[in-house]
Design a protein around this motif. Structure first.
Motif, PDB file in Angstrom:
ATOM      1  N   LEU A  12      23.978  16.665  36.225  1.00 24.58           N
ATOM      2  CA  LEU A  12      23.240  16.678  37.689  1.00 24.58           C
ATOM      3  C   LEU A  12      23.776  15.696  38.630  1.00 24.58           C
ATOM      4  CD1 LEU A  12      19.695  16.983  35.816  1.00 24.58           C
ATOM      5  CD2 LEU A  12      20.929  18.613  37.283  1.00 24.58           C
ATOM      6  N   PHE A  13      24.014  14.435  38.172  1.00 27.15           N
ATOM      7  CA  PHE A  13      24.609  13.460  39.018  1.00 27.15           C
ATOM      8  C   PHE A  13      25.881  13.665  39.626  1.00 27.15           C
ATOM      9  CE2 PHE A  13      26.350   9.148  39.998  1.00 27.15           C
ATOM     10  CZ  PHE A  13      25.275   8.650  40.709  1.00 27.15           C
ATOM     11  N   GLU A  14      26.633  14.328  38.599  1.00 28.61           N
ATOM     12  CA  GLU A  14      28.086  14.740  39.243  1.00 28.61           C
ATOM     13  C   GLU A  14      28.187  15.776  40.326  1.00 28.61           C
ATOM     14  OE1 GLU A  14      32.558  14.388  37.800  1.00 28.61           O
ATOM     15  OE2 GLU A  14      31.263  14.635  36.303  1.00 28.61           O
ATOM     16  N   ALA A  15      27.217  16.567  39.964  1.00 24.64           N
ATOM     17  CA  ALA A  15      27.199  17.715  40.781  1.00 24.64           C
ATOM     18  C   ALA A  15      26.393  17.257  42.332  1.00 24.64           C
ATOM     19  CB  ALA A  15      26.186  18.741  40.282  1.00 24.64           C
ATOM     20  N   ALA A  16      25.623  16.284  42.174  1.00 23.57           N
ATOM     21  CA  ALA A  16      24.914  15.749  43.610  1.00 23.57           C
ATOM     22  C   ALA A  16      25.986  15.161  44.171  1.00 23.57           C
ATOM     23  CB  ALA A  16      23.738  14.784  43.106  1.00 23.57           C
ATOM     24  N   ILE A  17      26.850  13.893  43.757  1.00 19.89           N
ATOM     25  CA  ILE A  17      27.669  13.438  44.214  1.00 19.89           C
ATOM     26  C   ILE A  17      28.856  14.176  45.135  1.00 19.89           C
ATOM     27  CG2 ILE A  17      27.020  11.241  43.278  1.00 19.89           C
ATOM     28  CD1 ILE A  17      29.754  11.510  41.331  1.00 19.89           C
ATOM     29  N   ARG A  18      29.136  15.244  44.387  1.00 17.91           N
ATOM     30  CA  ARG A  18      30.307  16.076  45.105  1.00 17.91           C
ATOM     31  C   ARG A  18      29.699  17.200  46.101  1.00 17.91           C
ATOM     32  NH1 ARG A  18      34.733  15.238  42.343  1.00 17.91           N
ATOM     33  NH2 ARG A  18      34.755  14.408  40.298  1.00 17.91           N
ATOM     34  N   ARG A  19      28.529  17.003  46.517  1.00  9.87           N
ATOM     35  CA  ARG A  19      27.755  17.802  47.544  1.00  9.87           C
ATOM     36  C   ARG A  19      28.482  17.276  48.808  1.00  9.87           C
ATOM     37  NH1 ARG A  19      22.253  19.863  46.262  1.00  9.87           N
ATOM     38  NH2 ARG A  19      22.010  20.108  48.597  1.00  9.87           N
ATOM     39  N   PRO A  20      28.713  18.320  49.653  1.00 12.38           N
ATOM     40  CA  PRO A  20      29.433  18.017  50.934  1.00 12.38           C
ATOM     41  C   PRO A  20      28.302  17.163  51.968  1.00 12.38           C
ATOM     42  CG  PRO A  20      28.748  20.265  51.092  1.00 12.38           C
ATOM     43  CD  PRO A  20      28.422  19.823  49.624  1.00 12.38           C
ATOM     44  N   TYR A  21      26.794  17.237  51.645  1.00 15.64           N
ATOM     45  CA  TYR A  21      25.978  16.307  52.620  1.00 15.64           C
ATOM     46  C   TYR A  21      24.750  16.350  52.006  1.00 15.64           C
ATOM     47  CZ  TYR A  21      24.406  21.302  53.359  1.00 15.64           C
ATOM     48  OH  TYR A  21      24.077  22.449  53.123  1.00 15.64           O
ATOM     49  N   GLY A  22      23.785  15.444  52.484  1.00 17.43           N
ATOM     50  CA  GLY A  22      22.566  15.205  51.809  1.00 17.43           C
ATOM     51  C   GLY A  22      22.510  13.587  51.200  1.00 17.43           C
ATOM     52  N   MET A  23      21.254  13.327  50.931  1.00 20.68           N
ATOM     53  CA  MET A  23      21.049  11.813  50.509  1.00 20.68           C
ATOM     54  C   MET A  23      20.746  11.475  49.247  1.00 20.68           C
ATOM     55  SD  MET A  23      18.415   9.116  51.948  1.00 20.68           S
ATOM     56  CE  MET A  23      18.968   9.037  53.555  1.00 20.68           C
ATOM     57  N   ILE A  24      21.356  10.620  48.422  1.00 17.69           N
ATOM     58  CA  ILE A  24      21.127  10.304  47.270  1.00 17.69           C
ATOM     59  C   ILE A  24      20.642   8.856  47.057  1.00 17.69           C
ATOM     60  CG2 ILE A  24      22.031   9.996  44.741  1.00 17.69           C
ATOM     61  CD1 ILE A  24      24.173  11.918  45.614  1.00 17.69           C
ATOM     62  N   LEU A  25      19.490   8.763  46.316  1.00 21.49           N
ATOM     63  CA  LEU A  25      18.920   7.205  46.308  1.00 21.49           C
ATOM     64  C   LEU A  25      18.916   6.804  45.054  1.00 21.49           C
ATOM     65  CD1 LEU A  25      15.741   8.156  48.651  1.00 21.49           C
ATOM     66  CD2 LEU A  25      17.736   6.781  49.406  1.00 21.49           C
ATOM     67  N   VAL A  26      19.362   5.539  44.727  1.00 18.96           N
ATOM     68  CA  VAL A  26      19.553   4.992  43.453  1.00 18.96           C
ATOM     69  C   VAL A  26      18.235   3.836  43.435  1.00 18.96           C
ATOM     70  CG1 VAL A  26      20.734   3.700  41.632  1.00 18.96           C
ATOM     71  CG2 VAL A  26      21.790   5.718  42.878  1.00 18.96           C
ATOM     72  N   THR A  27      17.416   3.990  42.784  1.00 22.35           N
ATOM     73  CA  THR A  27      16.224   2.906  42.717  1.00 22.35           C
ATOM     74  C   THR A  27      16.126   2.004  41.516  1.00 22.35           C
ATOM     75  OG1 THR A  27      14.427   4.322  41.502  1.00 22.35           O
ATOM     76  CG2 THR A  27      14.888   4.750  43.951  1.00 22.35           C
ATOM     77  N   GLY A  28      15.549   0.970  41.482  1.00 18.92           N
ATOM     78  CA  GLY A  28      15.269   0.107  40.557  1.00 18.92           C
ATOM     79  C   GLY A  28      15.275  -1.458  41.253  1.00 18.92           C
ATOM     80  N   PRO A  29      14.654  -2.137  40.109  1.00 22.16           N
ATOM     81  CA  PRO A  29      14.458  -3.641  40.620  1.00 22.16           C
ATOM     82  C   PRO A  29      16.076  -4.452  40.736  1.00 22.16           C
ATOM     83  CG  PRO A  29      13.983  -3.490  38.140  1.00 22.16           C
ATOM     84  CD  PRO A  29      14.300  -1.829  38.727  1.00 22.16           C
ATOM     85  N   THR A  30      15.809  -5.524  41.325  1.00 22.21           N
ATOM     86  CA  THR A  30      17.126  -6.445  41.528  1.00 22.21           C
ATOM     87  C   THR A  30      17.745  -6.460  40.084  1.00 22.21           C
ATOM     88  OG1 THR A  30      16.473  -7.510  43.288  1.00 22.21           O
ATOM     89  CG2 THR A  30      17.961  -8.665  42.159  1.00 22.21           C
ATOM     90  N   GLY A  31      18.973  -6.470  40.000  1.00 24.76           N
ATOM     91  CA  GLY A  31      19.797  -6.571  38.741  1.00 24.76           C
ATOM     92  C   GLY A  31      19.767  -5.483  37.795  1.00 24.76           C
ATOM     93  N   SER A  32      19.343  -4.487  38.111  1.00 28.98           N
ATOM     94  CA  SER A  32      19.224  -3.152  37.191  1.00 28.98           C
ATOM     95  C   SER A  32      20.438  -2.302  37.244  1.00 28.98           C
ATOM     96  CB  SER A  32      17.910  -2.298  37.620  1.00 28.98           C
ATOM     97  OG  SER A  32      17.947  -1.830  39.058  1.00 28.98           O
ATOM     98  N   GLY A  33      21.461  -2.764  37.887  1.00 27.66           N
ATOM     99  CA  GLY A  33      22.706  -2.057  37.923  1.00 27.66           C
ATOM    100  C   GLY A  33      22.943  -0.986  38.807  1.00 27.66           C
TER     101      GLY A  33
END
Length: 581
Positions: free
Chosen positions: A317-338
């Motif tokens: 799922l993640f690799e398919a999303a980052i290979r999309r030509p457009y759109g926004m991907i949000l990565v969330t989590g507290p400080t220091g979560s990688g």
């Protein structure tokens, strides 16, 4: 004169044709002249090997032989005898059961030493034979560390060295920059500089991500954050506090005369052939300045997404999303979560000479080849929003925004995602569904959110069980009940799962963990999800809907890692919450 037992040992070696009678006479004369033991003389002269001596001693005394390099000795056992005694008599405690202590030594015939150890430890002593070289190697492996080296270093630091630092502070306060530079050369020659270098190099060797130097009224505390957990190391005395902090400020090009206000800086060092960046933050406390150094070691950056902790379907799922030509991907989590590591890995995966990839970060943690990276500088007007505006005039294909903090940045990022660009960014939310609510709370219209966001990813870091000392363990039924049940249809019950933990060994410094891996919660925004968001669903409703659509929550991701034997129940419980919350 060699003792009666040594002479008997020598005669045994002659009878076994290990040495000749002439060799024995020669060794006994040298033993008498030098005071060294007969066994040591025979080995030094090359007349007998350590193996032959150990075999003969074992046969004579009926004592077993062990190879220390084949064992991992528990820290609690090592602590049963003071290091000073261990080094003085060249012995190593191997095992402790109740009031029985097993000691490895090269000469178990030394009854006086065995009696002394019995009185010291209040334990019954069981001797075993080991090569002296093995014993020395074990002592260096288990006992030599930052604490010992630091202790030796502190002995070299004199009041004169500290006075040099104080003089430099006074000159800096007068504003004579050229004098500060001259004096910094003098300071570099002082042992206090070696002390700071040791502190830094040991932190890198121990895979620490941060160094905390904390002043208290009568003491100074130094801690390393290793695999996400702070661990204390033997600290220098309080009197070295100002000297250490001044040295770090000099490296970071900070004002060493300013102790009332927080300061931020950075420096780079080269250790063992590799460059390591440090971000430095100072903050005034009640008893002096606290300093935190964030270690950015390029060699520790994992750019292969397969190493991060994604499961097979999540990776797809993640690799398919980052290979999309457009759109926004949000990565969330507290400080220091990688989050930064995940985004850098994504950029590395899709990096292509045919694409223009630009990032704006605060700060730039790692430099990636082939990617245009900009350092945000809000104090001069270069904010995330201004950087994004500039990027849109730079013919971009892919853009990374360090963090969406305000409405202006969010609106420009969404505009970019809607006009044919792939935008990656981070938010500080507790889970993936909360990202939608966060954007709307900022003031972004819901229809713009659903039109632009294609995926929300939440993540946490959990410690990985040490491979060297992993062992099976019985789980606490209460902990299993608190965990919940995996969603895997093939799961047949916890009674059929083999659970593991780390016993603790020298490789993992007795913690049972070595390294970290990520737990992921990936919410892909499809047509059904968009329609549900537009109904005004709450975060909890959105999470339940996403799980029904196949999303694996952070807790469920943790359960999978437990079943795979990669982490423990305690770790997953510490970084995730129940899906019912």
């Amino acid at each position: 004169m060699p003792s009666a037992m040594e002479r008997k040992l020598g005669q045994m070696l002659v009878n076994d044709e290990v040495i000749s009678a002439a060799d024995l006479d020669k060794a006994m004369r040298q033993s008498q002249e030098t005071g060294a033991s007969l066994g040591r003389v025979l080995v030094d002269l090359g007349l007998a090997s350590e193996w032959e001596m150990a075999a003969a001693l074992g046969k004579q005394l009926n004592v077993p032989f062990i190879t220390l390099s084949h064992y991992e000795i528990d820290r609690s056992v090592l602590d049963s005898i003071p290091e000073e005694i261990v080094r003085r008599y060249r012995i190593v405690p191997v095992d402790k059961t109740g009031d029985t202590l097993t000691i490895a030594l090269s000469d178990p015939s030394n009854i006086y030493l065995l009696d002394e150890l019995r009185l010291l430890t209040k334990c019954q002593i069981i001797p075993v034979i080991s090569f002296e070289t093995d014993i020395l190697e074990a002592i260096e492996r288990y006992y030599t560390g930052a604490g010992n080296e630091m202790e030796e270093m502190l002995k070299e630091i004199t009041d004169k060295d500290l006075e040099i630092i104080r003089e430099q502070e006074l000159v800096a306060g007068n504003g004579h920059d050229e004098d500060v530079n001259d004096l910094s050369v003098s300071v570099d020659d002082a042992p206090v500089i070696q002390l700071v270098n040791l502190m830094v190099s040991e932190a890198i060797k121990m895979r620490a991500s941060d160094i905390h130097i904390e002043p208290y009224e009568k003491s100074l505390r130094v801690r390393y954050r290793i695999d996400g957990v702070l661990q204390e190391i033997p600290p220098p005395p309080k009197k070295f506090q100002n000297a250490i902090i001044s040295r770090i400020k000099i490296l970071s090009e900070l004002d060493i005369a300013e102790r009332r206000l927080p300061q931020d800086g950075r420096f780079k060092v080269r250790i063992n052939g590799k460059n390591v960046d440090f971000r430095v933050s100072t903050c005034p406390m009640a008893h002096g300045e606290k300093v935190v150094l964030r270690i950015l070691d390029q060699s520790n950056l994992m750019l292969d997404m397969r190493d991060l902790g994604f499961e097979t379907e999540q990776m797809r799922l993640f690799e398919a999303a980052i290979r999309r030509p457009y759109g926004m991907i949000l990565v969330t989590g507290p400080t220091g979560s990688g989050k930064s590591t995940t985004l850098y890995s994504a950029l590395s995966t899709i990096n292509d000479p045919h694409k223009n990839i630009t990032t704006i970060e605060d700060p730039i943690e790692y430099l990636l080849p082939g990617i245009n990276q900009v350092q945000a500088k809000p104090d001069i007007g270069l904010s995330f929003a201004e950087g994004l505006k500039s990027f849109l005039r730079q013919d971009p294909d892919i853009m990374l925004v360090g963090e969406i903090r305000d409405l202006e940045t969010a609106e420009i990022a969404i505009k970019a995602a809607l006009t044919g660009h792939l935008v990656l960014s981070t938010l500080h939310t507790n889970d993936a569904p909360s990202s939608i609510q966060r954007l709307t709370n900022m003031g972004v219209e819901p229809f713009l959110v659903v039109a632009s966001v294609i995926m929300c990813v939440a993540q946490r870091l959990t410690r990985r069980i040490c491979d060297a000392c992993a062992e099976r363990v019985e789980a606490n039924p209460d902990s299993l009940a608190e965990l919940g049940t995996p969603v895997d249809p093939e799961f047949t019950g916890w009674d059929r799962v083999q659970l593991y933990h780390g016993r603790g060994c020298q490789r993992c410094s007795g913690t049972g963990y070595r390294g970290r891996l990520a737990l992921y919660e990936i919410m892909a925004i499809g047509d059904k999800m968009r329609d549900f968001i537009m109904t005004g669903a709450t975060t909890n409703q959105l999470k339940k809907f996403a799980i029904q659509e196949g999303m694996k929550s952070l807790r469920q991701s943790g359960l999978t890692k437990i079943i795979q034997g990669k982490t423990t129940i305690e770790e997953v419980l510490s970084v995730t919450v129940s899906d019912e919350c």
